[in-house]
Motif scaffolding. Structure first.
Motif, PDB file in Angstrom:
ATOM      1  N   LEU A  98       0.922  -1.475  -0.219  1.00  0.00           N
ATOM      2  CA  LEU A  98       0.413   0.062  -0.021  1.00  0.00           C
ATOM      3  C   LEU A  98       0.712   1.193   0.292  1.00  0.00           C
ATOM      4  CD1 LEU A  98      -2.680  -0.953   2.792  1.00  0.00           C
ATOM      5  CD2 LEU A  98      -3.020  -1.225   0.067  1.00  0.00           C
ATOM      6  N   ARG A  99       0.984   2.326  -0.890  1.00  0.00           N
ATOM      7  CA  ARG A  99       0.911   3.047  -1.081  1.00  0.00           C
ATOM      8  C   ARG A  99       0.507   3.966  -1.483  1.00  0.00           C
ATOM      9  NH1 ARG A  99       5.315   0.673  -5.621  1.00  0.00           N
ATOM     10  NH2 ARG A  99       6.385  -1.055  -3.900  1.00  0.00           N
ATOM     11  N   ALA A 148       1.201   7.594   8.057  1.00  0.00           N
ATOM     12  CA  ALA A 148       1.437   6.562   6.866  1.00  0.00           C
ATOM     13  C   ALA A 148       2.234   5.562   7.212  1.00  0.00           C
ATOM     14  CB  ALA A 148       1.723   6.975   5.419  1.00  0.00           C
ATOM     15  N   PHE A 190       1.733   1.717   5.768  1.00  0.00           N
ATOM     16  CA  PHE A 190       1.486   2.018   4.301  1.00  0.00           C
ATOM     17  C   PHE A 190       3.760   1.487   3.808  1.00  0.00           C
ATOM     18  CE2 PHE A 190      -2.405   4.057   5.812  1.00  0.00           C
ATOM     19  CZ  PHE A 190      -2.796   3.844   4.790  1.00  0.00           C
TER      20      PHE A 190
END
Length: 92
Positions: free
Chosen positions: A3-4, A25, A30
């Protein structure tokens, strides 16, 4: 699955806001955070100081985060002299 996230500070923001976003994040797990490399504001927006410089922002985030991968979605060679761009990327 990785996940970016993408942060696009070309509408004007502060480094503190982007750094807080990056740290959150990272805390949430992430894998990467990318930024855009725009030299000018796109569209309407606050006429303040304009966009954060992508590579300067990434250098700060590299200092202020621990494990999240950092990068640009693109980095236009027309914005930067190629040797200087390569040097900035290598140093970050």
């Amino acid at each position: 699955m990785t996940l970016r996230l993408l942060v696009e500070p070309q509408q004007g923001t502060t480094y503190a806001a982007v750094a807080a976003f990056a740290r959150e994040a990272e805390r949430l797990g992430f894998d990467a955070l990318m930024t855009s490399d725009h030299l000018l504001r796109i569209g309407d927006g606050d006429p303040g100081p304009g966009p954060l410089h992508a590579w300067t922002t990434l250098a700060g985030l590299a200092r202020d985060t621990e494990r999240i991968r950092l990068g640009t979605m693109m980095s236009a060679a027309t914005f930067h002299q190629p040797a200087v761009l390569a040097l900035m990327a290598a140093q970050v």
